[in-house]
Structure formats: structure tokens, C-alpha cells
Design a protein around this motif. Structure first.
Motif, PDB file in Angstrom:
ATOM      1  N   ILE A  93      16.445  -1.169 -10.671  1.00  0.00           N
ATOM      2  CA  ILE A  93      15.341  -0.565 -10.493  1.00  0.00           C
ATOM      3  C   ILE A  93      14.791  -0.586  -8.915  1.00  0.00           C
ATOM      4  O   ILE A  93      14.187   0.321  -8.094  1.00  0.00           O
ATOM      5  CB  ILE A  93      14.391  -0.763 -11.362  1.00  0.00           C
ATOM      6  CG1 ILE A  93      14.659  -0.562 -12.943  1.00  0.00           C
ATOM      7  CG2 ILE A  93      13.040  -0.091 -11.005  1.00  0.00           C
ATOM      8  CD1 ILE A  93      13.742  -0.951 -13.933  1.00  0.00           C
ATOM      9  N   GLY A  94      14.967  -1.853  -8.216  1.00  0.00           N
ATOM     10  CA  GLY A  94      14.533  -2.076  -7.123  1.00  0.00           C
ATOM     11  C   GLY A  94      15.298  -1.148  -5.988  1.00  0.00           C
ATOM     12  O   GLY A  94      15.010  -0.587  -5.200  1.00  0.00           O
ATOM     13  N   ARG A  95      16.645  -1.042  -6.390  1.00  0.00           N
ATOM     14  CA  ARG A  95      17.445  -0.089  -5.518  1.00  0.00           C
ATOM     15  C   ARG A  95      16.774   1.346  -5.545  1.00  0.00           C
ATOM     16  O   ARG A  95      17.267   2.039  -4.316  1.00  0.00           O
ATOM     17  CB  ARG A  95      18.913  -0.098  -5.797  1.00  0.00           C
ATOM     18  CG  ARG A  95      19.471  -1.452  -5.522  1.00  0.00           C
ATOM     19  CD  ARG A  95      20.917  -1.649  -5.273  1.00  0.00           C
ATOM     20  NE  ARG A  95      21.181  -0.935  -3.918  1.00  0.00           N
ATOM     21  CZ  ARG A  95      22.399  -0.771  -3.353  1.00  0.00           C
ATOM     22  NH1 ARG A  95      23.514  -0.893  -4.138  1.00  0.00           N
ATOM     23  NH2 ARG A  95      22.572  -0.077  -2.288  1.00  0.00           N
ATOM     24  N   SER A  97      13.702   2.417  -5.584  1.00  0.00           N
ATOM     25  CA  SER A  97      12.339   2.234  -5.192  1.00  0.00           C
ATOM     26  C   SER A  97      12.392   3.424  -3.989  1.00  0.00           C
ATOM     27  O   SER A  97      12.953   3.380  -2.989  1.00  0.00           O
ATOM     28  CB  SER A  97      11.729   0.833  -4.505  1.00  0.00           C
ATOM     29  OG  SER A  97      10.599   0.760  -4.055  1.00  0.00           O
ATOM     30  N   ASP A  98      11.038   3.861  -3.958  1.00  0.00           N
ATOM     31  CA  ASP A  98      10.710   4.601  -2.622  1.00  0.00           C
ATOM     32  C   ASP A  98      10.443   3.826  -1.711  1.00  0.00           C
ATOM     33  O   ASP A  98      10.293   4.390  -0.451  1.00  0.00           O
ATOM     34  CB  ASP A  98       9.332   5.528  -3.214  1.00  0.00           C
ATOM     35  CG  ASP A  98       9.769   6.450  -4.247  1.00  0.00           C
ATOM     36  OD1 ASP A  98      11.095   6.864  -4.488  1.00  0.00           O
ATOM     37  OD2 ASP A  98       9.011   6.907  -4.990  1.00  0.00           O
ATOM     38  N   HIS A  99       9.976   2.513  -1.639  1.00  0.00           N
ATOM     39  CA  HIS A  99       9.644   1.851  -0.480  1.00  0.00           C
ATOM     40  C   HIS A  99      10.838   1.018   0.169  1.00  0.00           C
ATOM     41  O   HIS A  99      11.533   0.366  -0.567  1.00  0.00           O
ATOM     42  CB  HIS A  99       8.528   0.796  -0.918  1.00  0.00           C
ATOM     43  CG  HIS A  99       7.235   1.237  -1.547  1.00  0.00           C
ATOM     44  ND1 HIS A  99       6.501   1.977  -1.129  1.00  0.00           N
ATOM     45  CD2 HIS A  99       7.161   1.246  -2.945  1.00  0.00           C
ATOM     46  CE1 HIS A  99       5.545   2.267  -2.042  1.00  0.00           C
ATOM     47  NE2 HIS A  99       5.925   1.765  -3.084  1.00  0.00           N
ATOM     48  N   VAL A 102      11.377  -2.518  -0.013  1.00  0.00           N
ATOM     49  CA  VAL A 102      11.997  -2.944  -1.286  1.00  0.00           C
ATOM     50  C   VAL A 102      13.331  -2.740  -1.495  1.00  0.00           C
ATOM     51  O   VAL A 102      14.151  -3.497  -1.741  1.00  0.00           O
ATOM     52  CB  VAL A 102      11.131  -2.589  -2.482  1.00  0.00           C
ATOM     53  CG1 VAL A 102      11.879  -2.805  -3.833  1.00  0.00           C
ATOM     54  CG2 VAL A 102       9.796  -3.094  -2.685  1.00  0.00           C
ATOM     55  N   ARG A 103      13.663  -1.522  -1.154  1.00  0.00           N
ATOM     56  CA  ARG A 103      14.977  -1.015  -1.441  1.00  0.00           C
ATOM     57  C   ARG A 103      16.040  -1.610  -0.533  1.00  0.00           C
ATOM     58  O   ARG A 103      16.984  -1.811  -1.138  1.00  0.00           O
ATOM     59  CB  ARG A 103      14.864   0.550  -1.070  1.00  0.00           C
ATOM     60  CG  ARG A 103      16.138   1.322  -1.621  1.00  0.00           C
ATOM     61  CD  ARG A 103      16.159   2.638  -1.366  1.00  0.00           C
ATOM     62  NE  ARG A 103      15.816   3.228   0.153  1.00  0.00           N
ATOM     63  CZ  ARG A 103      14.545   3.625   0.424  1.00  0.00           C
ATOM     64  NH1 ARG A 103      13.558   3.487  -0.438  1.00  0.00           N
ATOM     65  NH2 ARG A 103      14.430   3.882   1.817  1.00  0.00           N
ATOM     66  N   ARG A 162      21.741   1.605 -11.810  1.00  0.00           N
ATOM     67  CA  ARG A 162      21.067   2.780 -10.776  1.00  0.00           C
ATOM     68  C   ARG A 162      22.023   3.830 -11.095  1.00  0.00           C
ATOM     69  O   ARG A 162      21.202   5.042 -10.941  1.00  0.00           O
ATOM     70  CB  ARG A 162      21.421   2.159  -9.261  1.00  0.00           C
ATOM     71  CG  ARG A 162      21.094   3.104  -8.247  1.00  0.00           C
ATOM     72  CD  ARG A 162      21.346   2.396  -6.802  1.00  0.00           C
ATOM     73  NE  ARG A 162      22.634   1.976  -6.692  1.00  0.00           N
ATOM     74  CZ  ARG A 162      23.331   3.047  -5.884  1.00  0.00           C
ATOM     75  NH1 ARG A 162      22.749   4.070  -5.314  1.00  0.00           N
ATOM     76  NH2 ARG A 162      24.700   2.836  -5.659  1.00  0.00           N
ATOM     77  N   LYS A 183       4.933   6.229 -10.947  1.00  0.00           N
ATOM     78  CA  LYS A 183       6.729   5.915 -11.046  1.00  0.00           C
ATOM     79  C   LYS A 183       7.070   4.839 -12.035  1.00  0.00           C
ATOM     80  O   LYS A 183       8.031   5.043 -12.626  1.00  0.00           O
ATOM     81  CB  LYS A 183       6.775   5.346  -9.681  1.00  0.00           C
ATOM     82  CG  LYS A 183       8.311   5.280  -9.373  1.00  0.00           C
ATOM     83  CD  LYS A 183       9.032   6.344  -9.327  1.00  0.00           C
ATOM     84  CE  LYS A 183      10.586   6.013  -9.085  1.00  0.00           C
ATOM     85  NZ  LYS A 183      10.980   5.498  -7.671  1.00  0.00           N
ATOM     86  N   GLY A 184       6.224   3.865 -12.221  1.00  0.00           N
ATOM     87  CA  GLY A 184       6.654   2.701 -12.945  1.00  0.00           C
ATOM     88  C   GLY A 184       6.504   3.277 -14.289  1.00  0.00           C
ATOM     89  O   GLY A 184       7.552   2.861 -15.129  1.00  0.00           O
TER      90      GLY A 184
END
Length: 294
Positions: A93-95, A97-99, A102-103, A162, A183-184
Motif C-alpha cells: 500500500i505504501g508503494r 501512496s500519492d506522497h 512515503v512511496r 501492489r 484514499k484510506g
């Protein structure tokens, strides 16, 4: 004219005859290879009854060696699975991310641990536990094996998660945004539940890998798992290495067959549930539940 499907053309009469011929040739070659192996084993006295009978007549082989070894294998695999699954899901999920803050780091972690052999990570973990912690030498192999398996398999599971989420139509996300979901919430209530079924076969394959890779800990770190019992059984029952390895291999086959059978049953159940009932998501505005209109 042969029928066609979405993926391939159905074989015609000539192709069917050719496939039958290939099957017969393969079975003949396989039978000859099996016969040659059995002859060689007989010549080396590996088919003698005294090498195989302890597994049937002596219960101590099971209660002293095989079952305790199986218990250690299941313990290491279960701990690794319980930790790696949620850890891998979070990384996956972190991969997405829009940020970028984080990504990018999450992507670097996943690629790093996915690129290192799991055995090397086990060895590093064992050395780290020995030098920087107070973990006892008896527990250190288990800790090192679980650490290596978690780091490697969590990174692989992250890619599975992913990929599973990215296979979903963009309309799912757009519809969730249209009803005001963040988003979450979109990830938790819309994307992940639908992606689980698609991810399940790949996840099960990775769980099977985890079960088998526990044997690396026995070979290198001294973990008393199932495969490592081969040495003690051979030492106590007269150099019956081949017989012991065959029995251990059968145990692995049965264990992984149970795992894949359960996963197949679970996948069918999930698919039937999706056909019979609509997904239910929380109404982000009213706090009540609304049927899936996505």
C-alpha cells in the motif's frame, strides 16, 4: 474447424493425435528413468527393508525426530507468515501512496530486501542477534530464520499486493471518490477486498515458499526443523539417508497440499460470496451502511 477460446485455439484432430503421442513418449521415458533409479538404488542396497521399516515399525522415529522437526518447521513458518502478511500488505500500500516521501523510501526498502538471497539475510540476522542482543543461543536460529523469511517475503508480498490492486479498474477508485471516500477508506473498503481474490493464488505460492525455506535454517544455522532431522535419523538407524529423505519429502508434499487445498477452498468461497452478495461499505457522510453501487 476447431473451436476457439479467448486464450488459445482448441487443438484439431492432428494436434490431438500429436499430443497423445507426446504424452505416451513422455510416460515411457519417465517409466524408464524411474526403473533405472530403482535399479541403481537396489544395487546400492537402498531398497533393503531394514532401511525403510523403522518408519513403520518404530514409533520413536516419529515422536523423537520427525514430529518435533515438523513442529519447528510449522512454528518458524507460522511466525513468518503472521508477520510477513500484514507487513507486506503495508509495504504494498505504501508503494501506491500519492506522497513521494512515503512511496520512494518504501520502494527502496522493498527492492533492497527483494534483491538479497533469503539465506544471506538469515546469516546476517543470526550474527546481529549474537552481537547486539541477549537472545539465547538456543532461540537464536529460530529468530534468525523468521527475520530472514519476514524481510524477504514481506517485500515479495508487497509486490503481489501492489500488482493486485493495480489490476482493478480505475472506475472503482473514481466511484469511491464520487461518494466522498478518502484514499484510506477507498483502499480499505473498496480496493483491498476486491484484490484479495486475485492475489490469493500468488500469495499461497509465496506461503509455500516460506514453508520450504525454513529448511535453510536447519542446513546453515542449526535450527531443528524437519529436514535437519535427516542427519540424526541416519546416524541412529543405519545410513538410511535415501529412505529418510523420501519420507521427509512426502511430509512436505502433504503439508503444502493441505495449504494449497485450503487456499483453493477459500478462493472459491470468496468468489461465491461476491456473486451472491454485494460488497458493503460504510457511508462516510451518514455513518450507516450502503450497498455497493460501484
Amino acid at each position: 474447424m476447431s473451436a476457439t477460446s479467448v486464450l488459445y485455439d482448441s487443438p484439431g484432430a492432428r494436434a490431438k493425435r500429436r499430443n497423445i503421442l507426446y504424452t505416451i513418449v513422455f510416460l515411457v521415458l519417465f517409466a524408464l528413468a524411474a526403473w533405472w533409479v530403482l535399479v541403481q538404488m537396489a544395487d546400492k542396497n537402498q531398497l533393503a527393508s531394514e532401511k525403510w521399516s523403522p518408519f513403520v515399525t518404530d514409533s520413536k522415529v516419529w515422536t523423537t525426530y520427525l514430529l518435533p522437526g515438523l513442529g519447528e518447521t510449522l512454528k518458524a513458518a507460522a511466525l513468518s507468515i503472521v508477520i510477513a502478511l500484514p507487513f507486506g500488505a503495508l509495504l504494498g500500500i505504501g508503494r501506491l501512496s500519492d506522497h513521494s516521501w512515503v512511496r520512494v523510501p518504501v520502494g527502496a526498502v522493498v527492492e533492497f530486501f527483494r534483491s538479497i538471497p533469503v539465506l544471506l539475510m538469515m546469516v546476517f540476522a543470526a550474527q546481529a542477534y549474537a552481537q547486539f542482543t541477549n537472545v539465547s543461543s538456543d532461540m537464536r536460529p529460530l529468530y534468525a530464520v523468521v527475520t530472514g523469511l519476514v524481510l524477504y517475503n514481506a517485500s515479495v508480498i508487497a509486490e503481489i499486493v501492489r500488482a493486485g490492486i493495480l489490476t482493478l479498474p480505475n472506475g472503482q477508485t473514481d466511484a469511491a471518490k464520487a461518494i466522498g471516500m478518502r484514499k484510506g477508506q477507498t483502499m480499505a473498503y473498496v480496493l483491498l477486498p476486491q484484490a484479495v481474490t486475485a492475489m490469493l493464488p500468488a500469495l499461497v505460492s509465496q506461503l509455500v515458499v516460506i514453508v520450504k525455506d525454513t529448511a535453510l535454517g536447519g542446513a546453515i544455522l542449526g535450527l531443528s526443523e524437519l529436514l535437519s532431522q535427516n542427519r540424526t535419523i541416519t546416524a541412529n538407524y543405519g545410513a538410511n539417508t535415501i529412505a529418510t529423505l523420501v519420507v521427509i519429502a512426502l511430509i512436505y508434499i502433504v503439508l503444502n497440499f493441505i495449504l494449497t487445498t485450503f487456499a483453493g477452498w477459500l478462493e472459491q468461497r470468496l468468489r461465491r460470496g461476491k456473486k451472491s452478495t454485494g460488497a458493503v461499505i460504510p457511508d462516510v457522510n451518514a455513518g450507516t451502511y450502503v450497498g455497493d453501487g460501484l
